[in-house]
Motif scaffolding. Structure first.
Motif, PDB file in Angstrom:
ATOM      1  N   GLU A   2      32.617  46.122  18.358  1.00  0.00           N
ATOM      2  CA  GLU A   2      33.626  46.824  17.574  1.00  0.00           C
ATOM      3  C   GLU A   2      34.926  46.038  17.644  1.00  0.00           C
ATOM      4  O   GLU A   2      35.425  45.743  18.733  1.00  0.00           O
ATOM      5  N   VAL A   3      35.453  45.670  16.486  1.00  0.00           N
ATOM      6  CA  VAL A   3      36.683  44.881  16.402  1.00  0.00           C
ATOM      7  C   VAL A   3      37.640  45.537  15.421  1.00  0.00           C
ATOM      8  O   VAL A   3      37.255  46.415  14.651  1.00  0.00           O
ATOM      9  N   ARG A   4      38.885  45.079  15.466  1.00  0.00           N
ATOM     10  CA  ARG A   4      39.871  45.513  14.476  1.00  0.00           C
ATOM     11  C   ARG A   4      40.849  44.384  14.242  1.00  0.00           C
ATOM     12  O   ARG A   4      41.080  43.545  15.115  1.00  0.00           O
ATOM     13  N   ALA A   5      41.408  44.360  13.047  1.00  0.00           N
ATOM     14  CA  ALA A   5      42.457  43.414  12.697  1.00  0.00           C
ATOM     15  C   ALA A   5      43.734  44.231  12.525  1.00  0.00           C
ATOM     16  O   ALA A   5      43.764  45.192  11.766  1.00  0.00           O
ATOM     17  N   ILE A   6      44.772  43.832  13.259  1.00  0.00           N
ATOM     18  CA  ILE A   6      46.026  44.593  13.214  1.00  0.00           C
ATOM     19  C   ILE A   6      47.139  43.727  12.660  1.00  0.00           C
ATOM     20  O   ILE A   6      47.074  42.504  12.694  1.00  0.00           O
ATOM     21  N   TRP A   7      48.124  44.388  12.140  1.00  0.00           N
ATOM     22  CA  TRP A   7      49.354  43.762  11.669  1.00  0.00           C
ATOM     23  C   TRP A   7      50.418  44.161  12.681  1.00  0.00           C
ATOM     24  O   TRP A   7      50.816  45.311  12.763  1.00  0.00           O
ATOM     25  N   ASP A   8      50.889  43.196  13.489  1.00  0.00           N
ATOM     26  CA  ASP A   8      51.866  43.474  14.535  1.00  0.00           C
ATOM     27  C   ASP A   8      53.262  43.487  13.939  1.00  0.00           C
ATOM     28  O   ASP A   8      53.737  42.481  13.437  1.00  0.00           O
ATOM     29  N   ARG A   9      53.913  44.620  13.982  1.00  0.00           N
ATOM     30  CA  ARG A   9      55.256  44.768  13.416  1.00  0.00           C
ATOM     31  C   ARG A   9      56.352  44.616  14.473  1.00  0.00           C
ATOM     32  O   ARG A   9      57.516  44.835  14.192  1.00  0.00           O
ATOM     33  N   GLY A  10      55.992  44.298  15.710  1.00  0.00           N
ATOM     34  CA  GLY A  10      56.991  44.132  16.769  1.00  0.00           C
ATOM     35  C   GLY A  10      57.182  45.415  17.555  1.00  0.00           C
ATOM     36  O   GLY A  10      56.311  46.264  17.619  1.00  0.00           O
ATOM     37  N   LEU A  11      58.349  45.558  18.154  1.00  0.00           N
ATOM     38  CA  LEU A  11      58.638  46.727  18.969  1.00  0.00           C
ATOM     39  C   LEU A  11      59.423  47.753  18.163  1.00  0.00           C
ATOM     40  O   LEU A  11      60.223  47.414  17.306  1.00  0.00           O
ATOM     41  N   LYS A  12      59.172  49.019  18.480  1.00  0.00           N
ATOM     42  CA  LYS A  12      59.842  50.121  17.793  1.00  0.00           C
ATOM     43  C   LYS A  12      60.540  50.970  18.854  1.00  0.00           C
ATOM     44  O   LYS A  12      59.912  51.409  19.812  1.00  0.00           O
ATOM     45  N   ALA A  13      61.826  51.176  18.688  1.00  0.00           N
ATOM     46  CA  ALA A  13      62.607  51.951  19.651  1.00  0.00           C
ATOM     47  C   ALA A  13      62.910  53.333  19.072  1.00  0.00           C
ATOM     48  O   ALA A  13      63.251  53.471  17.901  1.00  0.00           O
ATOM     49  N   THR A  14      62.757  54.343  19.908  1.00  0.00           N
ATOM     50  CA  THR A  14      63.120  55.706  19.544  1.00  0.00           C
ATOM     51  C   THR A  14      64.427  56.032  20.252  1.00  0.00           C
ATOM     52  O   THR A  14      64.551  55.849  21.466  1.00  0.00           O
TER      53      THR A  14
END
Length: 130
Positions: free
Chosen positions: A76-88
Motif C-alpha cells: 500500500e503506497v500513496r503519493a502526497i503533495w507536501d505543502r510545508g508546515l501549517k501553524a495554528t
C-alpha cells in the motif's frame, strides 16, 4: 527527473509485541508512512492490463519515481503533495498572537495498492500503477 512534485510513501505496519504467554501488549506496534522518493503521480485513464486468466484491470494512478524502488505488487503506497508546515494561532488580544500547534500540511494525490512495478534499463527511473 525534471518534474517530481510529489513524494511517494509506503505504509509500514509494525506488529504488536507479545508477552511471555503470547498475548499482545497494548500500546506496542502500529503503522506509519515511510517516505521513499520524489515522484510524479498522474491520473490513469488509458492504460489497461490483461491478466493471464483474461480479466482486465485499469489502475487509477500511474506513478513515475526518480530512482529505483523496492516496492512490490500488493504494497500500500500513496503519493502526497507536501505543502510545508501549517501553524495554528490564537488571538490573545491587543495584537498578540500565540502559536498553539504546528502540523505538516499535506494533500494526498493518490493512494492505493500497487498493481505492478517496472524499472527502466538505462535511466534510474521506476514506474508503478496503483
Amino acid at each position: 527527473m525534471i518534474f517530481a512534485p510529489h513524494i511517494l510513501q509506503i505504509k509500514v505496519i509494525t506488529p504488536m509485541d507479545k508477552d511471555e504467554f503470547g498475548r499482545p501488549i497494548p500500546g506496542t506496534g502500529g503503522e506509519y508512512w515511510q517516505e521513499i522518493c520524489k515522484c510524479r503521480c498522474d491520473d490513469n485513464t488509458t492504460k489497461e492490463f490483461r491478466s493471464e486468466n483474461g480479466s482486465v484491470y485499469r489502475p487509477n494512478y500511474h506513478v513515475v519515481c526518480e530512482k529505483r524502488i523496492t516496492v512490490k505488487a500488493g504494497d500500500e503506497v500513496r503519493a502526497i503533495w507536501d505543502r510545508g508546515l501549517k501553524a495554528t494561532t490564537t488571538d490573545m488580544g491587543e495584537g498578540t498572537l500565540v502559536i498553539t500547534s504546528i502540523t505538516k500540511d499535506i494533500d494526498v494525490r493518490g493512494q492505493g495498492e500497487v498493481y505492478t512495478v517496472k524499472s527502466t534499463n538505462h535511466f534510474n527511473y521506476s514506474e508503478l500503477w496503483m
